[in-house]
Write a protein that holds these residues in place. Structure first.
Motif, PDB file in Angstrom:
ATOM      1  N   TYR A 124     -57.628  76.915  92.872  1.00  0.00           N
ATOM      2  CA  TYR A 124     -57.638  77.241  94.295  1.00  0.00           C
ATOM      3  C   TYR A 124     -58.434  76.192  95.017  1.00  0.00           C
ATOM      4  O   TYR A 124     -59.326  75.573  94.445  1.00  0.00           O
ATOM      5  N   LYS A 125     -58.145  76.065  96.275  1.00  0.00           N
ATOM      6  CA  LYS A 125     -59.009  75.241  97.111  1.00  0.00           C
ATOM      7  C   LYS A 125     -60.126  76.133  97.627  1.00  0.00           C
ATOM      8  O   LYS A 125     -59.891  77.073  98.366  1.00  0.00           O
ATOM      9  N   ILE A 126     -61.320  75.890  97.172  1.00  0.00           N
ATOM     10  CA  ILE A 126     -62.446  76.683  97.667  1.00  0.00           C
ATOM     11  C   ILE A 126     -63.389  75.734  98.396  1.00  0.00           C
ATOM     12  O   ILE A 126     -63.839  74.740  97.845  1.00  0.00           O
ATOM     13  N   GLU A 162     -66.309  88.723  83.681  1.00  0.00           N
ATOM     14  CA  GLU A 162     -67.179  88.926  84.840  1.00  0.00           C
ATOM     15  C   GLU A 162     -66.435  88.636  86.137  1.00  0.00           C
ATOM     16  O   GLU A 162     -65.330  88.092  86.135  1.00  0.00           O
ATOM     17  N   SER A 163     -67.046  89.032  87.214  1.00  0.00           N
ATOM     18  CA  SER A 163     -66.421  88.872  88.515  1.00  0.00           C
ATOM     19  C   SER A 163     -66.175  87.398  88.805  1.00  0.00           C
ATOM     20  O   SER A 163     -67.031  86.561  88.548  1.00  0.00           O
ATOM     21  N   GLY A 164     -64.990  87.117  89.272  1.00  0.00           N
ATOM     22  CA  GLY A 164     -64.650  85.727  89.600  1.00  0.00           C
ATOM     23  C   GLY A 164     -64.114  84.941  88.434  1.00  0.00           C
ATOM     24  O   GLY A 164     -63.818  83.760  88.550  1.00  0.00           O
ATOM     25  N   ALA A 165     -63.958  85.608  87.296  1.00  0.00           N
ATOM     26  CA  ALA A 165     -63.476  84.907  86.100  1.00  0.00           C
ATOM     27  C   ALA A 165     -62.005  84.546  86.218  1.00  0.00           C
ATOM     28  O   ALA A 165     -61.520  83.631  85.564  1.00  0.00           O
ATOM     29  N   SER A 203     -57.845  88.910  88.086  1.00  0.00           N
ATOM     30  CA  SER A 203     -56.781  89.260  89.034  1.00  0.00           C
ATOM     31  C   SER A 203     -55.777  88.121  89.140  1.00  0.00           C
ATOM     32  O   SER A 203     -54.569  88.353  89.229  1.00  0.00           O
ATOM     33  N   THR A 204     -56.314  86.912  89.119  1.00  0.00           N
ATOM     34  CA  THR A 204     -55.429  85.746  89.202  1.00  0.00           C
ATOM     35  C   THR A 204     -54.424  85.759  88.057  1.00  0.00           C
ATOM     36  O   THR A 204     -53.221  85.603  88.266  1.00  0.00           O
ATOM     37  N   GLU A 256     -57.819  97.057  88.222  1.00  0.00           N
ATOM     38  CA  GLU A 256     -58.896  98.025  88.423  1.00  0.00           C
ATOM     39  C   GLU A 256     -58.392  99.343  89.007  1.00  0.00           C
ATOM     40  O   GLU A 256     -58.808  99.757  90.087  1.00  0.00           O
ATOM     41  N   HIS A 282     -63.557  96.578  84.749  1.00  0.00           N
ATOM     42  CA  HIS A 282     -64.965  96.272  84.450  1.00  0.00           C
ATOM     43  C   HIS A 282     -65.545  97.338  83.546  1.00  0.00           C
ATOM     44  O   HIS A 282     -66.645  97.200  83.024  1.00  0.00           O
ATOM     45  N   ARG A 286     -68.695  76.244  86.911  1.00  0.00           N
ATOM     46  CA  ARG A 286     -68.254  75.379  88.020  1.00  0.00           C
ATOM     47  C   ARG A 286     -69.254  74.256  88.223  1.00  0.00           C
ATOM     48  O   ARG A 286     -70.447  74.425  87.987  1.00  0.00           O
ATOM     49  N   SER A 346     -52.113  87.141  97.877  1.00  0.00           N
ATOM     50  CA  SER A 346     -53.258  87.217  98.787  1.00  0.00           C
ATOM     51  C   SER A 346     -52.995  88.209  99.921  1.00  0.00           C
ATOM     52  O   SER A 346     -53.919  88.700 100.557  1.00  0.00           O
TER      53      SER A 346
HETATM   54  N1  LIG Z   1     -56.346  83.008  97.418  1.00  0.00           N
HETATM   55  C1  LIG Z   1     -57.470  82.461  96.982  1.00  0.00           C
HETATM   56  N2  LIG Z   1     -57.935  81.335  97.567  1.00  0.00           N
HETATM   57  C2  LIG Z   1     -59.049  80.751  97.150  1.00  0.00           C
HETATM   58  N3  LIG Z   1     -59.806  81.222  96.161  1.00  0.00           N
HETATM   59  C3  LIG Z   1     -59.428  82.325  95.524  1.00  0.00           C
HETATM   60  C4  LIG Z   1     -58.236  83.011  95.912  1.00  0.00           C
HETATM   61  N4  LIG Z   1     -58.089  84.082  95.099  1.00  0.00           N
HETATM   62  C5  LIG Z   1     -59.143  84.059  94.267  1.00  0.00           C
HETATM   63  N5  LIG Z   1     -59.946  83.016  94.501  1.00  0.00           N
HETATM   64  C6  LIG Z   1     -61.153  82.663  93.785  1.00  0.00           C
HETATM   65  O1  LIG Z   1     -60.821  82.542  92.462  1.00  0.00           O
HETATM   66  C7  LIG Z   1     -61.824  83.107  91.620  1.00  0.00           C
HETATM   67  C8  LIG Z   1     -61.191  84.136  90.745  1.00  0.00           C
HETATM   68  O2  LIG Z   1     -60.677  85.179  91.495  1.00  0.00           O
HETATM   69  P1  LIG Z   1     -60.127  86.509  90.847  1.00  0.00           P
HETATM   70  O3  LIG Z   1     -59.823  87.434  91.986  1.00  0.00           O
HETATM   71  O4  LIG Z   1     -59.028  86.174  89.931  1.00  0.00           O
HETATM   72  O5  LIG Z   1     -61.374  87.017  90.040  1.00  0.00           O
HETATM   73  P2  LIG Z   1     -61.568  88.384  89.274  1.00  0.00           P
HETATM   74  O6  LIG Z   1     -61.849  88.036  87.885  1.00  0.00           O
HETATM   75  O7  LIG Z   1     -60.435  89.282  89.547  1.00  0.00           O
HETATM   76  O8  LIG Z   1     -62.890  88.925  89.952  1.00  0.00           O
HETATM   77  P3  LIG Z   1     -63.275  90.425  90.342  1.00  0.00           P
HETATM   78  O9  LIG Z   1     -63.671  91.068  89.112  1.00  0.00           O
HETATM   79  O10 LIG Z   1     -64.349  90.263  91.311  1.00  0.00           O
HETATM   80  O11 LIG Z   1     -62.036  91.040  90.936  1.00  0.00           O
HETATM   81  C9  LIG Z   1     -62.853  83.692  92.533  1.00  0.00           C
HETATM   82  O12 LIG Z   1     -63.947  82.816  92.607  1.00  0.00           O
HETATM   83  C10 LIG Z   1     -62.194  83.756  93.869  1.00  0.00           C
HETATM   84  O13 LIG Z   1     -63.113  83.472  94.881  1.00  0.00           O
END
Ligand SMILES: Nc1ncnc2c1ncn2[C@@H]1O[C@H](COP(=O)(O)OP(=O)(O)OP(=O)(O)O)[C@@H](O)[C@H]1O
Ligand SMILES: [Mg+2]
Lengths: 220, 421
Positions: free
Chosen positions: A12-14, A40-43, A46-47, A168, A200, A219, B415
């Motif tokens: 992703y572009k962050i 963990e969160s952000g791993a 969901s992606t 979740e 979780h 990162r 998203s």
């Molecule tokens: N559309 C998007 N654009 C930019 N960054 C994104 C996007 N979707 C997710 N991210 C980033 O990608 C990383 C992974 O996101 P993801 O939602 O897959 O995490 P997760 O493991 O599901 O976390 P959580 O447990 O908090 O739901 C996060 O740092 C998030 O900020």
């Protein structure tokens, strides 16, 4: 294997910088399996789930369903794959608040052009399965979180998909309701559907056949 | 079918604003067509009258001294003088020639049942009041007898105070050629008309196919008409209604000139302001004629309406763009829900675009309906240029399309679902 994800990359572009979230992840699920994805969160849980469900496109990698490769570059193939095989369940239920239970469950059926009489049979059957028989005319806001999630499950089941992807599903439920939902998913799984749950909750994970852990990439 | 159902549900959100936008676009359509109607109303009268006679054009001249305006005008003591001055000015202008000729009808007491019903039996004949300059200009000749002399146009008989006066003498008249087998030179008729009641004596018959131009601008063949001299009567001080009506009619003639209607109107305007009757006379087809009701001239009116139409178009485009932008942003979660239910991006896009199309269609239908209604009640025969209405639609449509595309294109379906409601 029913579903295989091979060498998936996604960034992703962050803050204007390209950040790789998934770098070469592979993952597979068999028919009738119930899998928990943890991390963990952000791993990127969901992606990964969204890529598996075809509502997010990976930068590279392979998506194989029932030994057929789905061309992830093709929107059309992904749309078709999603419509044919995938049911989604999300944390906040994704019900449309100004439509009653029946109309909410009818949405995927209408999209698939199923006629009215068949729709009502399918809807009452799905509601029976999730234990909400006779709630057709109730509006989501009048239901508890657990009930709403069961409506969402009924909706996901209505189109008879092979794979249920749940991000979740118990995240906003108390333990009793969470238990109900999980039992339901277990039951679905026993009917031969593949259920992949992002969670979780160790309790939830312990009731799955298999746990997949995703590490958070360090990162820069 | 499904998409249509969804569309209806989707459109219900913010429908009030949708209605406002539809009304605005429809108004813009109506206004842009209204300018067509106004231009048309002026232009219908501007037929290129008759090019057989010379290289100039004939322009009708009319007055707006009717209704309330007439009431005010009549209260002026010198209203007859004003009309006579106007008439003199028209006749003595070097930029155009003026012709008074005008078609009318007269009643006459039929010769055929002379005796018994003489006072009650009468018939109608077409008549044409020929102005003093018409004979030479239109080359009107007789085949038998003679045509009017200059003195025939000065009628100085004793008057009553009533319009349509009984006169002692005999009004010389010339007959169209069709009457030759019925009458002879020297026969008399009892005729009556608003301007003349009394005996008329036939002094000649016109050549077949003699023509002039009537005040509506059409070629007028005189074969079937009784030709009367459009006399001038300065002796009727005491019969003000009569004099006023006479000169009102005499001043509704036609101008013959190489100038444009607008140039002529400018001259007329100048002289009218000298006479203190601004706005009273208009040259048919001139866009700078004064609209008494709106206290402005046609050209300005068309400009103003055009500007308002453009303003409303701009307003509705901007409103539509903002509305769509906000609505799409607010609907992202809904789009996401539709996506996990099996919607693809194209279907989301169609939903947005169909809404724009619906708004445009409804505006067009409403706009055309109202334009048609105005067209119907305006008694104007002209083709409504509905294409004019497309201008606001194209702009608003493009705005809607761009907003829709822009919003949806760069979004991943995943998203959308993570948006909060
Ligand atoms: N559309 C998007 N654009 C930019 N960054 C994104 C996007 N979707 C997710 N991210 C980033 O990608 C990383 C992974 O996101 P993801 O939602 O897959 O995490 P997760 O493991 O599901 O976390 P959580 O447990 O908090 O739901 C996060 O740092 C998030 O900020
Ligand atoms: Mg997540």
């Amino acid at each position: 294997m029913l579903l295989e994800l091979i060498d998936i990359h996604k960034s992703y572009k962050i803050h204007g910088r390209k950040t790789e979230i998934l770098s070469g992840i592979s993952f597979s699920a068999e028919k009738g399996e119930m899998i928990a994805i943890m991390g963990e969160s952000g791993a990127g849980k969901s992606t990964l789930l969204n890529i598996a469900g075809g509502i997010l496109r990976a930068d590279s990698g392979k998506l194989i369903y029932d030994s057929d490769e789905i061309n992830i570059a093709s929107k059309k193939e992904l749309d078709l794959y999603r419509r044919e095989h995938i049911g989604f369940i999300v944390q906040d239920f994704a019900l449309i608040s100004d439509r009653d239970v029946e109309e909410n469950i009818a949405i995927p059926l209408r999209i698939r052009k199923i006629n009215r009489s068949q729709r009502s049979i399918i809807i009452s059957q799905a509601l029976m399965e999730v234990g909400l028989k006779g709630e057709e005319k109730t509006y989501p806001c009048m239901m508890s979180g657990g009930e709403q999630q069961r409506v969402a499950i009924a909706r996901a089941l209505a189109t008879d998909p092979d794979i249920i992807l749940a991000d979740e599903p118990t995240g906003s439920l108390d333990s009793e309701n969470a238990d109900n939902v999980l039992n339901l998913l277990r039951m679905v799984c026993e009917k031969g559907k593949t259920v992949i749950i992002v969670t979780h909750d160790k309790e939830v994970a312990s009731r799955c056949n298999r746990i997949v852990k995703i590490e958070r990439r360090r990162r820069d | 079918m499904f998409l249509f159902n969804e569309l209806i549900i989707y459109m219900k959100k913010g429908f009030l604003i949708t209605c406002v936008i539809i009304t605005c676009i429809a108004t813009a359509i109506v206004l842009s067509n209204l300018t067509t109607l106004i231009v048309h109303e002026a232009e219908t009268d501007l037929q290129e009258y008759n090019e057989t006679y010379a290289d100039g054009k004939y322009y009708g001249i009319g007055d707006k001294l009717m209704g309330d305006v007439e009431d005010v005008f009549v209260k002026q003591d010198n209203c007859i003088d004003i009309l006579i001055n106007m008439n003199n000015w028209l006749h003595n202008n070097k930029y155009f020639k003026y012709f008074e000729g005008r078609a009318d009808q007269i009643s006459y007491i039929s010769n055929e049942i002379e005796g018994e019903f003489k006072d009650t039996y009468n018939d109608i004949l077409n008549a044409f009041w020929l102005g003093p300059d018409d004979i030479e200009h239109f080359e009107i000749k007789t085949c038998e007898g003679s045509i009017f002399k200059e003195t025939d146009f000065y009628h100085n008989k004793s008057l009553t105070n009533e319009p349509g006066r009984l006169c002692d003498g005999e009004l010389p008249i010339v007959m169209g050629c069709r009457f030759r087998n019925k009458y002879e030179v020297g026969d008399t008729l009892d005729i009556y008309n608003f301007f003349y009641v009394g005996k008329a004596k036939i002094i000649g018959f016109l050549e077949a196919n003699s023509k002039t131009v009537d005040s509506n601008g059409n070629i007028y063949v005189l074969d079937d008409s009784v030709i009367l001299p459009f006399f001038t009567d300065f002796s009727g001080e005491e019969s003000s209604i009569y004099m006023r009506c006479l000169f009102l009619q005499k001043n509704n003639g036609k101008l013959y000139s190489k100038l444009t209607a607008e140039d002529l109107q400018d001259m007329v305007n100048e002289y009218m302001s000298y006479l203190g009757i601004t706005g009273a006379y208009f040259v048919f087809g001139a866009k700078n004629q004064w609209q008494v009701v709106f206290a402005t001239n046609l050209d300005n009116m068309i400009n103003d309406i055009g500007k308002i139409a453009i303003g409303i178009t701009a307003f509705s485009s901007i409103t539509l763009a903002i509305f769509l932008f906000v609505k799409i942003k607010k609907s992202e979660r809904y789009f996401g829900i539709m996506a996990i239910n099996g919607f693809n991006k194209n279907q989301i896009r169609y939903l947005v675009l169909l809404e724009v199309l619906m708004i445009i269609t409804m505006s067009l239908v409403l706009g055309i309906a109202i334009t048609g209604l105005i067209h119907d009640i305006s008694y104007q025969e002209y083709d409504v240029n509905y294409l004019k209405g497309l201008f606001p639609l194209v702009i608003t449509g493009i705005a809607g399309f761009v907003i829709g595309e822009f919003n949806i294109e760069n979004q991943e379906l995943s998203s959308l679902i993570s948006r909060k409601e």
